[in-house]
Design a protein around this motif. Structure first.
Motif, mmCIF file in Angstrom:
data_model
loop_
_atom_site.group_PDB
_atom_site.id
_atom_site.type_symbol
_atom_site.label_atom_id
_atom_site.label_comp_id
_atom_site.label_asym_id
_atom_site.label_seq_id
_atom_site.Cartn_x
_atom_site.Cartn_y
_atom_site.Cartn_z
ATOM 1 N N UNK A 181 25.278 -92.439 -58.858
ATOM 2 C CA UNK A 181 26.071 -92.765 -60.017
ATOM 3 C C UNK A 181 24.769 -93.790 -61.058
ATOM 4 N N UNK A 182 24.662 -93.199 -61.929
ATOM 5 C CA UNK A 182 23.899 -93.690 -62.970
ATOM 6 C C UNK A 182 24.408 -95.139 -63.758
ATOM 7 N N UNK A 183 23.539 -95.605 -64.026
ATOM 8 C CA UNK A 183 24.338 -96.794 -64.816
ATOM 9 C C UNK A 183 23.939 -98.135 -65.608
ATOM 10 N N UNK A 184 23.527 -98.547 -67.124
ATOM 11 C CA UNK A 184 23.259 -99.972 -67.539
ATOM 12 C C UNK A 184 22.272 -99.231 -68.713
ATOM 13 N N UNK A 185 23.064 -97.619 -69.015
ATOM 14 C CA UNK A 185 22.322 -97.537 -70.444
ATOM 15 C C UNK A 185 23.127 -98.126 -71.365
ATOM 16 N N UNK A 186 22.675 -98.444 -72.773
ATOM 17 C CA UNK A 186 23.101 -98.130 -74.067
ATOM 18 C C UNK A 186 22.360 -98.840 -75.267
ATOM 19 N N UNK A 187 22.453 -98.841 -76.052
ATOM 20 C CA UNK A 187 21.882 -98.921 -77.682
ATOM 21 C C UNK A 187 20.584 -100.435 -77.555
ATOM 22 N N UNK A 188 18.809 -100.359 -77.833
ATOM 23 C CA UNK A 188 18.828 -101.706 -77.848
ATOM 24 C C UNK A 188 17.014 -100.933 -78.708
ATOM 25 N N UNK A 189 16.878 -102.126 -79.146
ATOM 26 C CA UNK A 189 16.031 -101.985 -80.172
ATOM 27 C C UNK A 189 14.394 -101.342 -80.372
ATOM 28 N N UNK A 190 13.736 -100.935 -80.902
ATOM 29 C CA UNK A 190 12.417 -100.472 -80.299
ATOM 30 C C UNK A 190 11.565 -101.787 -79.933
ATOM 31 N N UNK A 191 10.584 -101.808 -78.541
ATOM 32 C CA UNK A 191 10.557 -102.798 -78.570
ATOM 33 C C UNK A 191 11.132 -103.203 -77.020
ATOM 34 N N UNK A 192 11.661 -102.485 -76.966
ATOM 35 C CA UNK A 192 13.539 -103.560 -76.055
ATOM 36 C C UNK A 192 13.272 -103.533 -75.194
ATOM 37 N N UNK A 193 13.676 -103.805 -73.420
ATOM 38 C CA UNK A 193 13.996 -103.572 -72.232
ATOM 39 C C UNK A 193 14.847 -103.374 -72.351
ATOM 40 N N UNK A 194 15.317 -102.363 -70.719
ATOM 41 C CA UNK A 194 15.983 -102.047 -70.330
ATOM 42 C C UNK A 194 16.036 -101.086 -68.633
ATOM 43 N N UNK A 195 17.128 -101.994 -68.015
ATOM 44 C CA UNK A 195 17.342 -101.587 -66.754
ATOM 45 C C UNK A 195 18.059 -101.118 -65.750
ATOM 46 N N UNK A 196 17.803 -99.415 -65.808
ATOM 47 C CA UNK A 196 18.821 -98.358 -64.893
ATOM 48 C C UNK A 196 18.799 -98.379 -63.718
ATOM 49 N N UNK A 197 20.515 -98.470 -63.296
ATOM 50 C CA UNK A 197 20.129 -98.299 -61.709
ATOM 51 C C UNK A 197 20.901 -97.078 -61.434
ATOM 52 N N UNK A 198 21.043 -96.690 -59.758
ATOM 53 C CA UNK A 198 21.545 -95.585 -59.784
ATOM 54 C C UNK A 198 22.598 -95.675 -58.202
ATOM 55 N N UNK A 199 23.707 -95.410 -58.493
ATOM 56 C CA UNK A 199 24.141 -96.336 -56.651
ATOM 57 C C UNK A 199 23.931 -94.875 -56.101
ATOM 58 N N UNK A 200 23.686 -94.473 -54.833
ATOM 59 C CA UNK A 200 23.879 -93.661 -54.206
ATOM 60 C C UNK A 200 24.648 -93.801 -53.073
ATOM 61 N N UNK A 201 25.419 -92.396 -52.313
ATOM 62 C CA UNK A 201 26.769 -92.707 -51.410
ATOM 63 C C UNK A 201 26.712 -91.225 -51.077
ATOM 64 N N UNK A 202 27.138 -91.192 -49.544
ATOM 65 C CA UNK A 202 27.664 -90.500 -49.401
ATOM 66 C C UNK A 202 25.926 -89.480 -48.020
ATOM 67 N N UNK A 203 24.694 -90.074 -48.521
ATOM 68 C CA UNK A 203 23.786 -89.953 -47.817
ATOM 69 C C UNK A 203 23.608 -91.111 -47.583
ATOM 70 N N UNK A 204 21.965 -90.898 -46.512
ATOM 71 C CA UNK A 204 20.722 -91.448 -46.184
ATOM 72 C C UNK A 204 19.768 -91.907 -46.923
ATOM 73 N N UNK A 205 20.076 -93.076 -47.776
ATOM 74 C CA UNK A 205 19.061 -93.503 -49.035
ATOM 75 C C UNK A 205 17.321 -93.387 -48.272
ATOM 76 N N UNK A 206 17.739 -94.740 -47.712
ATOM 77 C CA UNK A 206 16.818 -94.621 -47.436
ATOM 78 C C UNK A 206 15.539 -93.752 -46.818
ATOM 79 N N UNK A 207 15.822 -92.340 -46.078
ATOM 80 C CA UNK A 207 15.096 -91.382 -45.968
ATOM 81 C C UNK A 207 14.535 -90.268 -46.764
ATOM 82 N N UNK A 208 14.885 -90.687 -48.842
ATOM 83 C CA UNK A 208 15.009 -89.570 -48.946
ATOM 84 C C UNK A 208 14.196 -90.052 -50.750
ATOM 85 N N UNK A 209 13.147 -89.151 -50.577
ATOM 86 C CA UNK A 209 12.318 -89.723 -51.855
ATOM 87 C C UNK A 209 12.854 -89.982 -53.179
ATOM 88 N N UNK A 210 13.802 -90.197 -54.307
ATOM 89 C CA UNK A 210 14.433 -90.481 -55.594
ATOM 90 C C UNK A 210 13.398 -90.388 -56.630
#
Lengths: 122, 109
Positions: A5-34
């Motif tokens: 489940x991704x989050x963090x998107x939105x409207x940003x001006x050119x030159x700006x910054x944004x941080x996206x997140x992706x929440x993982x569930x139901x599997x062993x995240x720590x052994x998965x390349x992403x």
């Protein structure tokens, strides 16, 4: 349920910054390349960045190299994409996906999130 | 960088008919090729990997074939839920730039 489940998107001006997140569930995240894959409006899929399961190895496409940084928190089952110096052409839906190592040197992607929309506009 | 080319760009098919989609690589990718289905507003879904192995839960009407540079995705009898965009992806070579084809849209005839 196995999901991303991704989050963090939105409207940003050119030159700006944004941080996206992706929440993982139901599997062993720590052994998965992403990975992050993006899709500009009405366009196809474009691979953006990948991170190894332990976070030690990362790689970004030339189109975002030096501007985007992929990272992860295995204790919190979360993948991140820090996007700086955003450009108009970075406008897209950003999907996170789980990478599966096949016989080749890269990955195919067996689990995807629905994505989060990033719009770069003045 | 390997270039993946899909054809046709759009395929018009009637429900119940067979659909054949093509994917060509600019150099050999062995059988390290995957196919995905994407419906509007949804995440891509893995259909095929290893050129011919169906992913978990994928119906048998979907089949993949080919090796080297020429690949085919066949949908034996199109159902209403199969109308979507299909992408091929090579995972044989590094780096992953250009890993996806441009997509084939399967639409109702």
């Amino acid at each position: 349920e196995v999901q991303l489940l991704e989050s963090g998107g939105g409207l940003v001006q050119p030159g700006g910054s944004l941080r996206l997140s992706c929440a993982a569930s139901g599997f062993t995240f720590s052994i998965s390349d992403m990975t992050w894959v993006r899709q500009a409006p009405g366009k196809g899929l474009e691979w953006v960045s990948v991170i190894s399961d332990d976070g030690r190895r990362t790689y970004c496409a030339d189109s975002v190299k030096g501007r985007f940084t992929i990272s992860r928190d295995n204790s919190g089952n979360t993948l991140y994409l820090q996007m700086n110096s955003l450009r108009l052409e970075d406008t897209a839906v950003y999907h996170c996906a789980r990478g599966m190592a096949g016989a080749g040197t890269s990955w195919y992607f067996d689990l995807w999130g629905r994505g989060t929309l990033v719009t770069v506009s003045s | 960088e390997i270039v993946m080319t899909q054809s046709p760009a759009t395929l018009s098919v009637s429900p119940g008919e067979r659909a054949t989609l093509s994917c060509r690589a600019s150099q050999s990718v062995s059988t390290n090729l995957a196919w995905y289905q994407q419906k509007p507003g949804q995440a891509p879904r893995l259909l095929i990997y290893g050129a011919s192995t169906r992913a978990t839960g994928i119906p048998a009407r979907f089949s993949g074939s080919g090796s080297g540079t020429e690949f085919t995705l066949t949908i034996s009898s199109l159902q209403s839920e199969d109308f979507a965009v299909y992408y091929c992806q090579q995972y044989n070579n590094w780096p992953p730039e250009g890993t996806f084809g441009q997509g084939t849209k399967v639409e109702i005839k």
